[in-house]
Design a protein around this motif. Structure first.
Motif, PDB file in Angstrom:
ATOM      1  N   VAL A 235       0.934  -0.946  -0.109  1.00 17.54           N
ATOM      2  CA  VAL A 235       0.199   0.111  -0.187  1.00 17.54           C
ATOM      3  C   VAL A 235       0.949   1.348   0.219  1.00 17.54           C
ATOM      4  CG1 VAL A 235      -1.967  -0.746   1.475  1.00 17.54           C
ATOM      5  CG2 VAL A 235      -0.524   0.051   2.746  1.00 17.54           C
ATOM      6  N   GLY A 236       0.719   2.150  -0.521  1.00 21.31           N
ATOM      7  CA  GLY A 236       1.468   4.010  -0.583  1.00 21.31           C
ATOM      8  C   GLY A 236       0.297   4.469  -0.007  1.00 21.31           C
ATOM      9  N   SER A 237       0.617   5.473  -0.592  1.00 21.77           N
ATOM     10  CA  SER A 237      -0.168   7.129  -0.149  1.00 21.77           C
ATOM     11  C   SER A 237      -1.798   7.212  -0.621  1.00 21.77           C
ATOM     12  CB  SER A 237      -0.018   8.500  -0.361  1.00 21.77           C
ATOM     13  OG  SER A 237       0.671   8.351  -1.915  1.00 21.77           O
ATOM     14  N   THR A 238      -1.610   6.613  -1.771  1.00 25.19           N
ATOM     15  CA  THR A 238      -2.808   6.589  -2.572  1.00 25.19           C
ATOM     16  C   THR A 238      -3.406   5.505  -3.075  1.00 25.19           C
ATOM     17  OG1 THR A 238      -2.680   8.902  -3.506  1.00 25.19           O
ATOM     18  CG2 THR A 238      -4.112   7.653  -3.989  1.00 25.19           C
ATOM     19  N   TYR A 239      -2.405   4.158  -3.305  1.00 21.98           N
ATOM     20  CA  TYR A 239      -2.852   2.833  -4.151  1.00 21.98           C
ATOM     21  C   TYR A 239      -2.499   2.162  -3.292  1.00 21.98           C
ATOM     22  CZ  TYR A 239      -3.459   6.662  -8.279  1.00 21.98           C
ATOM     23  OH  TYR A 239      -4.693   7.139  -9.420  1.00 21.98           O
ATOM     24  N   ALA A 240      -2.940   0.607  -3.920  1.00 20.88           N
ATOM     25  CA  ALA A 240      -2.491  -0.645  -3.008  1.00 20.88           C
ATOM     26  C   ALA A 240      -2.459  -0.736  -4.639  1.00 20.88           C
ATOM     27  CB  ALA A 240      -3.512  -0.866  -2.904  1.00 20.88           C
ATOM     28  N   TYR A 241      -1.346  -1.691  -4.654  1.00 19.98           N
ATOM     29  CA  TYR A 241      -0.164  -2.606  -5.443  1.00 19.98           C
ATOM     30  C   TYR A 241      -0.276  -3.955  -5.033  1.00 19.98           C
ATOM     31  CZ  TYR A 241       0.880   2.245  -6.601  1.00 19.98           C
ATOM     32  OH  TYR A 241       0.665   3.500  -7.233  1.00 19.98           O
ATOM     33  N   THR A 242      -0.857  -4.934  -6.673  1.00 18.87           N
ATOM     34  CA  THR A 242      -0.809  -6.211  -6.193  1.00 18.87           C
ATOM     35  C   THR A 242      -0.694  -6.362  -7.552  1.00 18.87           C
ATOM     36  OG1 THR A 242      -3.329  -6.096  -4.902  1.00 18.87           O
ATOM     37  CG2 THR A 242      -1.861  -8.012  -6.134  1.00 18.87           C
ATOM     38  N   VAL A 243       0.476  -8.088  -7.127  1.00 18.62           N
ATOM     39  CA  VAL A 243       1.196  -8.575  -8.527  1.00 18.62           C
ATOM     40  C   VAL A 243       0.120 -10.401  -8.477  1.00 18.62           C
ATOM     41  CG1 VAL A 243       2.973  -9.935  -9.322  1.00 18.62           C
ATOM     42  CG2 VAL A 243       3.394  -8.105  -7.727  1.00 18.62           C
ATOM     43  N   LYS A 244      -0.297  -9.881 -10.219  1.00 22.15           N
ATOM     44  CA  LYS A 244      -0.451 -11.954  -9.875  1.00 22.15           C
ATOM     45  C   LYS A 244       0.010 -12.481 -10.646  1.00 22.15           C
ATOM     46  CE  LYS A 244      -5.494 -12.182  -9.980  1.00 22.15           C
ATOM     47  NZ  LYS A 244      -7.242 -12.270 -10.252  1.00 22.15           N
ATOM     48  N   VAL A 245      -0.174 -13.730 -10.940  1.00 23.10           N
ATOM     49  CA  VAL A 245       0.863 -14.399 -11.875  1.00 23.10           C
ATOM     50  C   VAL A 245      -0.176 -15.146 -12.274  1.00 23.10           C
ATOM     51  CG1 VAL A 245       2.882 -13.555 -10.080  1.00 23.10           C
ATOM     52  CG2 VAL A 245       0.897 -16.403  -9.768  1.00 23.10           C
ATOM     53  N   ALA A 246       0.453 -15.878 -13.617  1.00 22.41           N
ATOM     54  CA  ALA A 246      -0.317 -17.271 -14.615  1.00 22.41           C
ATOM     55  C   ALA A 246       0.304 -18.368 -14.226  1.00 22.41           C
ATOM     56  CB  ALA A 246      -0.458 -16.771 -15.821  1.00 22.41           C
ATOM     57  N   ASN A 247      -0.633 -19.435 -14.277  1.00 23.32           N
ATOM     58  CA  ASN A 247      -0.178 -20.981 -13.972  1.00 23.32           C
ATOM     59  C   ASN A 247       1.481 -21.023 -14.325  1.00 23.32           C
ATOM     60  OD1 ASN A 247      -2.475 -21.413 -12.964  1.00 23.32           O
ATOM     61  ND2 ASN A 247      -3.571 -21.893 -14.600  1.00 23.32           N
ATOM     62  N   GLY A 248       2.260 -21.688 -13.528  1.00 25.65           N
ATOM     63  CA  GLY A 248       3.301 -21.647 -13.600  1.00 25.65           C
ATOM     64  C   GLY A 248       4.442 -20.321 -13.826  1.00 25.65           C
ATOM     65  N   ASN A 249       4.584 -19.444 -13.250  1.00 26.71           N
ATOM     66  CA  ASN A 249       4.490 -18.411 -13.047  1.00 26.71           C
ATOM     67  C   ASN A 249       5.213 -17.877 -14.193  1.00 26.71           C
ATOM     68  OD1 ASN A 249       4.580 -18.394  -9.927  1.00 26.71           O
ATOM     69  ND2 ASN A 249       6.006 -19.950 -10.240  1.00 26.71           N
ATOM     70  N   ALA A 250       4.679 -17.722 -15.753  1.00 27.97           N
ATOM     71  CA  ALA A 250       5.316 -17.795 -16.473  1.00 27.97           C
ATOM     72  C   ALA A 250       5.187 -16.391 -17.207  1.00 27.97           C
ATOM     73  CB  ALA A 250       3.945 -18.297 -17.566  1.00 27.97           C
ATOM     74  N   LYS A 251       4.180 -15.617 -16.701  1.00 27.16           N
ATOM     75  CA  LYS A 251       4.381 -14.505 -16.319  1.00 27.16           C
ATOM     76  C   LYS A 251       3.517 -13.806 -15.077  1.00 27.16           C
ATOM     77  CE  LYS A 251       1.902 -14.166 -22.014  1.00 27.16           C
ATOM     78  NZ  LYS A 251       1.246 -14.018 -22.872  1.00 27.16           N
ATOM     79  N   GLN A 252       3.205 -12.151 -15.327  1.00 28.51           N
ATOM     80  CA  GLN A 252       2.984 -11.362 -13.828  1.00 28.51           C
ATOM     81  C   GLN A 252       2.200  -9.974 -14.102  1.00 28.51           C
ATOM     82  OE1 GLN A 252       6.592 -12.259 -14.192  1.00 28.51           O
ATOM     83  NE2 GLN A 252       6.560 -14.591 -13.779  1.00 28.51           N
ATOM     84  N   VAL A 253       1.042 -10.051 -13.601  1.00 31.51           N
ATOM     85  CA  VAL A 253       0.677  -8.150 -14.209  1.00 31.51           C
ATOM     86  C   VAL A 253       0.356  -7.906 -12.327  1.00 31.51           C
ATOM     87  CG1 VAL A 253      -0.743  -9.384 -16.117  1.00 31.51           C
ATOM     88  CG2 VAL A 253      -1.557  -9.277 -13.701  1.00 31.51           C
ATOM     89  N   ILE A 254       1.209  -6.583 -13.051  1.00 30.99           N
ATOM     90  CA  ILE A 254       0.946  -5.806 -11.794  1.00 30.99           C
ATOM     91  C   ILE A 254      -1.028  -5.051 -11.632  1.00 30.99           C
ATOM     92  CG2 ILE A 254       1.223  -4.392 -10.257  1.00 30.99           C
ATOM     93  CD1 ILE A 254       4.383  -4.945 -11.039  1.00 30.99           C
ATOM     94  N   TYR A 255      -1.262  -4.663 -11.173  1.00 28.36           N
ATOM     95  CA  TYR A 255      -2.603  -3.785 -10.574  1.00 28.36           C
ATOM     96  C   TYR A 255      -2.840  -2.602  -9.688  1.00 28.36           C
ATOM     97  CZ  TYR A 255      -5.415  -7.690 -13.550  1.00 28.36           C
ATOM     98  OH  TYR A 255      -5.839  -8.066 -13.777  1.00 28.36           O
ATOM     99  N   ARG A 256      -3.055  -1.406 -10.530  1.00 31.34           N
ATOM    100  CA  ARG A 256      -2.998  -0.313  -9.149  1.00 31.34           C
ATOM    101  C   ARG A 256      -4.517  -0.143  -8.640  1.00 31.34           C
ATOM    102  NH1 ARG A 256      -0.982   5.056 -10.787  1.00 31.34           N
ATOM    103  NH2 ARG A 256      -3.005   5.599 -11.946  1.00 31.34           N
ATOM    104  N   THR A 257      -4.844  -0.351  -7.582  1.00 30.08           N
ATOM    105  CA  THR A 257      -6.536   0.264  -6.841  1.00 30.08           C
ATOM    106  C   THR A 257      -6.492   1.372  -6.134  1.00 30.08           C
ATOM    107  OG1 THR A 257      -6.803  -2.178  -7.165  1.00 30.08           O
ATOM    108  CG2 THR A 257      -7.877  -0.923  -5.490  1.00 30.08           C
ATOM    109  N   ASN A 258      -6.996   2.553  -6.749  1.00 32.27           N
ATOM    110  CA  ASN A 258      -7.723   3.737  -5.709  1.00 32.27           C
ATOM    111  C   ASN A 258      -7.915   2.654  -4.765  1.00 32.27           C
ATOM    112  OD1 ASN A 258      -8.615   5.824  -4.319  1.00 32.27           O
ATOM    113  ND2 ASN A 258      -7.676   7.396  -6.655  1.00 32.27           N
TER     114      ASN A 258
END
Length: 332
Positions: A68-91
């Motif tokens: 968590v930051g001052s305005t946003y929370a950040y989440t990393v999600k991974v695909a099966n087998g850890n092949a890809k990762q994405v990052i979400y930013r939530t207000n």
């Protein structure tokens, strides 16, 4: 008058003694009553509010790292087998969530974060960075991303070593930072370690030194031990004002244990049995897994989740906070 006056004195003395004893008894009773809730009750939080639900973009269907930051929370999600990762930013105020862009490739995913189990945010010389623990040994054990708005760029990576051997860690937070160095607190299982790098270094080796271990077996949640706590799975952890918050999960039950004064801790430390958290979810019976936690603005304890109604139901990961908890009341 002379014969009456002594009798009045005697009568007055006889009435004073019982009042003094009664007053002392009343004072003792009041003090005992005031102390009783402090010693007999524990602060316990077991409800939550969902601020956002996270999608499964680019196959990233498993929530992992959280910060968590001052305005946003950040989440990393991974695909099966850890092949890809994405990052979400939530207000954290509105719940508006967007998929962050990989500025190095122009895509909305990366392939360099492996399992991305935990992360910590840091401002260095006015610029914003994420340090993400990958659960991978070698020179990609810890990855450094610089982010500007909703775009991130990989700018660094580090090797973590313990006693001269490459070591994978599962949790990371910043214990201290000054004009020259950052000292991290790393975790694997019950064990915590310290490691330092120069403030602006973008590569190198982080040599670990043992910090402390945590006792979970004797921890109390809502005043009682957790009978099968040995079956609970560790995740990342949160750090706020020298206090760590450690989430653990067993199926549809997640708990958060609290340990204090960690900067000076050594040996095995005990949980604060007067502060605990638990969610038992009937809505998500297959899995309610708190992955990461963090305190924002000195009050709410935020967290992200993997949530499943069935083994194949993968659309409910989210960003949440515990109801009624205010960190400023419990963490000084």
């Amino acid at each position: 008058m002379k014969s009456i006056f002594p009798k009045r004195i005697g009568t007055m003395n006889m009435t004073v003694r019982p009042k003094k004893g009664l007053n002392l008894f009343v004072v003792f009773l009041l003090i005992s009553t005031m102390l009783l809730p402090i010693t007999a009750s524990a602060a316990y939080f077991n409800t939550y509010t969902t601020v956002a639900t996270l999608e499964n973009a680019n196959g990233g269907n498993s929530a992992q790292a959280f910060a968590v930051g001052s305005t946003y929370a950040y989440t990393v999600k991974v695909a099966n087998g850890n092949a890809k990762q994405v990052i979400y930013r939530t207000n954290m105020t509105t719940g508006a969530t967007n998929l962050m862009t990989n500025g190095d490739t122009g895509t909305t995913y990366t392939t360099n974060l492996h399992h991305a189990n935990d992360m910590v945010l840091s401002t260095i010389n006015g610029e914003l960075y994420m340090f993400i623990i990958t659960m991978k040994a070698g020179n990609m054990s810890l990855v450094k991303l610089k982010y500007v708005g909703s775009t991130y760029y990989q700018v660094g990576n580090y090797t973590i070593k313990l006693n001269g051997t490459d070591k994978a860690m599962s949790g990371v937070k910043i214990l201290s930072k000054d004009a020259n160095n950052i000292t991290f607190l790393f975790k694997t299982g019950h064990n915590f370690y310290k490691g330092t790098i120069p403030l602006t270094a973008n590569s190198g080796t982080i040599n670990l030194s043992s910090a402390f271990s945590i006792n979970t077996q004797n921890a109390l949640v809502n005043g009682s031990p957790v009978s099968n706590i040995g079956s609970y799975v560790f995740q990342g952890f949160g750090l706020y004002k020298d206090t760590i918050f450690v989430p653990m999960t067993y199926k549809n039950v997640s708990i958060v244990l609290v340990y204090r004064n960690v900067s000076s801790a050594s040996g095995t430390i005990q949980a604060d049995n007067n502060l605990s958290f638990r969610i038992t979810s009937s809505t998500y019976p297959e899995l309610f897994e708190i992955e990461g936690v963090g305190v924002a603005h000195g009050d709410k304890l935020w967290f992200n989740t993997n949530r499943k109604k069935t083994s194949t139901d993968l659309l409910h990961d989210g960003v949440h906070y515990f109801n009624d908890f205010n960190a400023s009341q419990f963490i000084q």
